[in-house]
Scaffold this motif. Structure first.
Motif, PDB file in Angstrom:
ATOM      1  N   UNK A 313       8.992  -1.005 -14.897  1.00  0.00           N
ATOM      2  CA  UNK A 313      10.475  -0.734 -15.099  1.00  0.00           C
ATOM      3  C   UNK A 313      11.588  -1.307 -14.169  1.00  0.00           C
ATOM      4  N   UNK A 314      11.388  -2.320 -13.530  1.00  0.00           N
ATOM      5  CA  UNK A 314      12.272  -3.036 -12.816  1.00  0.00           C
ATOM      6  C   UNK A 314      12.836  -2.286 -11.658  1.00  0.00           C
ATOM      7  N   UNK A 315      12.064  -1.691 -10.707  1.00  0.00           N
ATOM      8  CA  UNK A 315      12.726  -0.884  -9.740  1.00  0.00           C
ATOM      9  C   UNK A 315      12.836  -1.717  -8.463  1.00  0.00           C
ATOM     10  N   UNK A 316      12.222  -2.792  -8.240  1.00  0.00           N
ATOM     11  CA  UNK A 316      12.234  -3.563  -6.934  1.00  0.00           C
ATOM     12  C   UNK A 316      12.964  -4.694  -7.157  1.00  0.00           C
ATOM     13  N   UNK A 320      12.730  -8.423  -2.497  1.00  0.00           N
ATOM     14  CA  UNK A 320      11.558  -7.484  -2.136  1.00  0.00           C
ATOM     15  C   UNK A 320      10.049  -8.123  -2.779  1.00  0.00           C
ATOM     16  N   UNK A 321       9.244  -7.530  -1.956  1.00  0.00           N
ATOM     17  CA  UNK A 321       7.906  -7.594  -2.587  1.00  0.00           C
ATOM     18  C   UNK A 321       7.667  -7.017  -3.946  1.00  0.00           C
ATOM     19  N   UNK A 322       7.854  -7.625  -4.963  1.00  0.00           N
ATOM     20  CA  UNK A 322       7.730  -6.970  -6.409  1.00  0.00           C
ATOM     21  C   UNK A 322       6.177  -7.042  -6.826  1.00  0.00           C
ATOM     22  N   UNK A 323       5.439  -7.758  -6.142  1.00  0.00           N
ATOM     23  CA  UNK A 323       3.986  -7.467  -6.590  1.00  0.00           C
ATOM     24  C   UNK A 323       3.496  -6.025  -6.233  1.00  0.00           C
ATOM     25  N   UNK A 324       3.951  -5.512  -5.118  1.00  0.00           N
ATOM     26  CA  UNK A 324       3.560  -4.122  -4.763  1.00  0.00           C
ATOM     27  C   UNK A 324       3.516  -3.073  -5.991  1.00  0.00           C
ATOM     28  N   UNK A 325       4.023  -3.528  -7.246  1.00  0.00           N
ATOM     29  CA  UNK A 325       4.108  -2.657  -7.929  1.00  0.00           C
ATOM     30  C   UNK A 325       2.891  -2.718  -8.910  1.00  0.00           C
ATOM     31  N   UNK A 326       1.940  -3.738  -8.704  1.00  0.00           N
ATOM     32  CA  UNK A 326       0.683  -3.634  -9.139  1.00  0.00           C
ATOM     33  C   UNK A 326      -0.402  -2.827  -8.709  1.00  0.00           C
ATOM     34  N   UNK A 531       7.083   0.198  -0.776  1.00  0.00           N
ATOM     35  CA  UNK A 531       8.366   0.075  -0.455  1.00  0.00           C
ATOM     36  C   UNK A 531       9.212   1.191  -0.508  1.00  0.00           C
ATOM     37  N   UNK A 532       9.811   1.622   0.643  1.00  0.00           N
ATOM     38  CA  UNK A 532      10.568   2.743   1.036  1.00  0.00           C
ATOM     39  C   UNK A 532      12.088   2.458   1.268  1.00  0.00           C
ATOM     40  N   UNK A 533      13.154   3.249   0.890  1.00  0.00           N
ATOM     41  CA  UNK A 533      14.501   3.024   1.354  1.00  0.00           C
ATOM     42  C   UNK A 533      15.185   4.217   1.565  1.00  0.00           C
ATOM     43  N   UNK A 534      14.750   5.222   2.628  1.00  0.00           N
ATOM     44  CA  UNK A 534      15.343   6.340   2.901  1.00  0.00           C
ATOM     45  C   UNK A 534      16.842   6.030   3.098  1.00  0.00           C
ATOM     46  N   UNK A 535      17.304   5.084   3.697  1.00  0.00           N
ATOM     47  CA  UNK A 535      18.694   5.072   3.853  1.00  0.00           C
ATOM     48  C   UNK A 535      19.304   4.070   3.054  1.00  0.00           C
ATOM     49  N   UNK A 536      18.498   3.450   2.053  1.00  0.00           N
ATOM     50  CA  UNK A 536      19.158   2.551   1.260  1.00  0.00           C
ATOM     51  C   UNK A 536      18.058   2.058   0.406  1.00  0.00           C
ATOM     52  N   UNK A 537      18.280   2.553  -0.800  1.00  0.00           N
ATOM     53  CA  UNK A 537      17.199   2.314  -1.844  1.00  0.00           C
ATOM     54  C   UNK A 537      17.051   0.588  -2.222  1.00  0.00           C
TER      55      UNK A 537
END
Length: 708
Positions: A313-316, A320-326, A531-537
């Motif tokens: 869905x292209x969330x990253x 950033x490390x887009x491979x984490x979606x796998x 990947x997390x972005x509590x203060x910034x997505x």
């Protein structure tokens, strides 16, 4: 018959008689242990502005701040009003600029917000204390209460504005109550600009309740007067109305996700669910069990089906490390938060359809309005943007539980959902506390180790790392005016964003370091679980993930003068001219490599080293060959490490390609921990000196060696 509070009568009586004392005890117990939390994220902006205000109380945003790589006016760096900075300046004038009194003072707006939620809940629910406790244990409320930013101050003014507005609407002739509500709403806007988006909620509630013109409009006129006066004042002081500047920034500074608005919508739902997580934990108490089980299963299956069977869905973001979606574990975490967000939306809609009353309609509009602001209008998605939705969400939740209980006494196990919700929220506070303190500790260590007479300690970094590096005497690199001299040290924090490039050959590696927070949750950036972005997505598509936060640092030494703005060719590496025999052997070796004759090339490199034992090119290339051609029958790792280490030392650790070779040599010698460290160093030095090709390859090596 009313549902009873789920405690023993005597305890229920005592709690109901002293609710504000109970709330104060809860907040002190949850927040006081973290009073020494280091300054982080945007805390520094409010502290710096407060320090300026102490000296220039009528010129609140004078001076400059190097926040994005160069010195800019404070009003341009701080996209928030000065009210919180005035509050901090007042506290500091009594107790000094120490973290402990500042954080303890910030218990006041947190308590005021909780008390306001209780007062509003008392008007609309039978269990206001329960609603307020649920509000406190939301991640949005509890973590925001540990910062020095303006969010809790804004919420406290806003919620009390609504309390007095509701009281005034019950007595339409009470002009002073409308004026007071309007003044509190105006103070909310002057605490945080985004509170201007809450004013339409007051208008909606006035229209729903009165349905005609009246003194209720005074509650809207007063904050609009506040805004107009503030715009006029800041335009006179700084040449711009600062609320308008903040609005332009939100409009122009938003990054697009690879998945477009669909991705942003998914992220917004995930952040809404994570920010208000206790609502999901009470799902079994909000729905008939068949609806809860069937609906939950269908929604979960739908989300998981899209994530597993559909395309990415292209969330990253691309950086950033887009491979984490796998990673399936990360997808499950995204699905969980998305389920929580969808559940909140369904709950609000269904509850209104079943009740059809004004309060429920207003709560629905309130939650929808906050979602539109946080997910569409704001410059980024973050948990703080959903903080104003906390009162609406918890009141809606408790009202539904009251209705579904049917007047039947509720057993004590009713409170069971609060235990995991509170545990997660408290764990997030601990993780945020440890992450903030880690940056302070590292900055202090760097200052103690690398500040030497005659040389300047510089840094690349942002947020809390920047605050403490400056506090301990280091200087931020200014992309428009800094001059770095040989012998100066540059410390780089990769976990805090801003990084000014340095010319290739001007800087050499001193060491690379990774520091773990040793917490159970990650609120910022990546770890092996997501990947997390509590203060910034922009740092991650969910507010938090499991696993600890890792912060990466690089320390380098300047070998050639560097002046900003950078000019092409400002720094060149010193390369000794090769001897005739060395040059001839290097040329032959290159030809043999092109022909695929690797063993012949290796012999030529050895002959080049006989001619010049300090030939960096021969050392590196021979180490590279040995690293790639060894194996169980021909172990070459030890020799490769020795050669690559010598090449790196002779080059003063200025060439990321040589450091990458050392990484492969360590891997050949089965020293995978050292291999990962050197690959990381090569990656970071390559990024710092503008070599993206080496950076990408080194990152691949790092990921490969991490699996051993």
């Amino acid at each position: 018959m009313k549902a009873t509070f789920p405690f023993k009568p005597s305890l229920q009586y005592r709690l109901s008689r002293h609710p504000y004392m109970v709330l104060g005890i809860i907040l002190i117990g949850c927040l006081a242990p973290f009073a020494d939390k280091a300054i982080q994220t945007d805390d520094a902006l409010f502290v710096w502005a407060g320090q300026w205000i102490q000296k220039h109380p009528t010129d609140f945003f004078g001076g400059t701040i190097n926040w994005w790589g160069s010195a800019i006016p404070t009003w341009e760096a701080n996209m928030n009003p000065p009210q919180m900075s005035y509050f901090l300046a007042g506290v500091a004038s009594l107790f000094g600029w120490n973290e402990i009194p500042l954080h303890l003072a910030c218990l006041l707006p947190a308590f005021a917000a909780a008390a306001g939620i209780y007062a509003l809940s008392k008007m609309w629910t039978e269990k206001p204390l329960l609603a307020t406790v649920i509000a406190i244990i939301t991640p949005a409320f509890l973590v925001s209460s540990t910062t020095l930013m303006c969010d809790m101050l804004m919420l406290s003014f806003w919620i009390w504005a609504l309390v007095w507005y509701e009281r005034a609407l019950g007595n339409e002739s009470s002009r002073w109550e409308f004026a007071l509500a309007g003044a509190l709403a105006g103070l909310a806007v002057l605490a945080k600009y985004s509170a201007v988006m809450l004013l339409p909620l007051m208008a909606v509630w006035g229209v729903l309740r009165v349905r005609k013109l009246g003194w209720w409009l005074l509650g809207l006129a007063v904050p609009m007067l506040f805004i107009a006066c503030y715009e006029e004042l800041t335009a006179r002081l700084y040449g711009h109305g600062l609320l308008s500047v903040a609005g332009d920034y939100a409009h122009t500074s938003s990054y697009g996700y690879p998945g477009g608005w669909t991705a942003r919508g998914i992220i917004s739902l995930a952040f809404a669910g994570g920010s208000l997580l206790p609502v999901l934990f009470f799902a079994a108490w909000l729905w008939p069990w068949k609806t809860w089980v069937t609906g939950g299963a269908l929604i979960s299956a739908g989300i998981l089906g899209v994530f597993w069977l559909g395309r990415d869905p292209g969330l990253i973001h691309t950086w950033m490390n887009q491979s984490i979606w796998n990673d399936w574990g990360f997808r499950l975490q995204v699905a969980f938060f998305l389920l929580a967000g969808v559940h909140l939306a369904v709950l609000a809609v269904v509850e209104y359809r079943q009740r059809r009353d004004l309060v429920t309609l207003y709560l629905l509009v309130w939650i929808a309005g906050m979602f539109i602001f946080a997910g569409v209008l704001n410059w980024t998605v973050n948990v703080r943007s959903f903080l104003p939705a906390v009162p609406a969400a918890v009141i809606l939740t408790v009202r539904r539980m009251e209705r579904l209980s049917g007047g039947v006494p509720i057993a004590s196990w009713f409170l069971a959902p609060m235990l995991p919700a509170a545990a997660i929220a408290f764990g997030l506070v601990i993780a945020d506390y440890k992450t903030a303190n880690l940056a302070r500790t590292v900055a202090k260590q760097f200052a103690a180790r690398f500040q030497t007479p005659g040389h300047q300690l510089w840094f690349n970094g942002h947020e809390g790392f920047q605050y403490y590096m400056e506090k301990f005497g280091a200087r931020p690199i200014d992309s428009e005016r800094s001059v770095l001299e040989p012998g100066d040290i540059v410390a780089v924090s990769w976990s805090s964003g801003i990084c000014m490039p340095l010319p290739a050959g001007s800087v050499g590696l001193v060491f690379v370091m990774s520091a773990d927070s040793h917490a159970w949750w990650n609120l910022a950036g990546d770890n092996k679980y997501g990947l997390a972005g509590f203060y910034d997505a922009d740092w991650g598509p969910v507010p938090f993930t499991i696993g600890e936060t890792e912060q990466n640092y690089l320390v380098t030494k300047i070998y050639a003068p560097v002046s900003y703005p950078l000019k092409p060719g400002i720094a060149q590496e010193e390369n000794m001219a090769p001897t005739p025999d060395e040059a001839r052997q290097l040329q032959l070796a290159e030809q043999f490599e092109d022909q695929g004759k690797i063993e012949d090339a290796a012999q030529c490199y050895r002959k080049a080293l006989e001619a010049n034992p300090d030939s960096i090119e021969a050392l590196n290339n021979l180490a590279r060959i040995l690293s790639l051609t060894g194996g169980p029958m021909h172990p070459n790792g030890g020799e490769a490490v020795r050669l690559a280490m010598k090449a790196a030392t002779l080059s003063k650790w200025r060439q990321p390609l040589i450091i990458e070779t050392l990484s492969t040599a360590f891997a050949e010698d089965n020293q995978y921990s050292n291999a990962v460290t050197m690959a990381q160093a090569a990656n970071q030095l390559a990024i710092l000196t503008g070599r993206p090709d080496i950076a990408v390859h080194a990152l691949k090596l790092m990921n490969t060696y991490s699996g051993h």
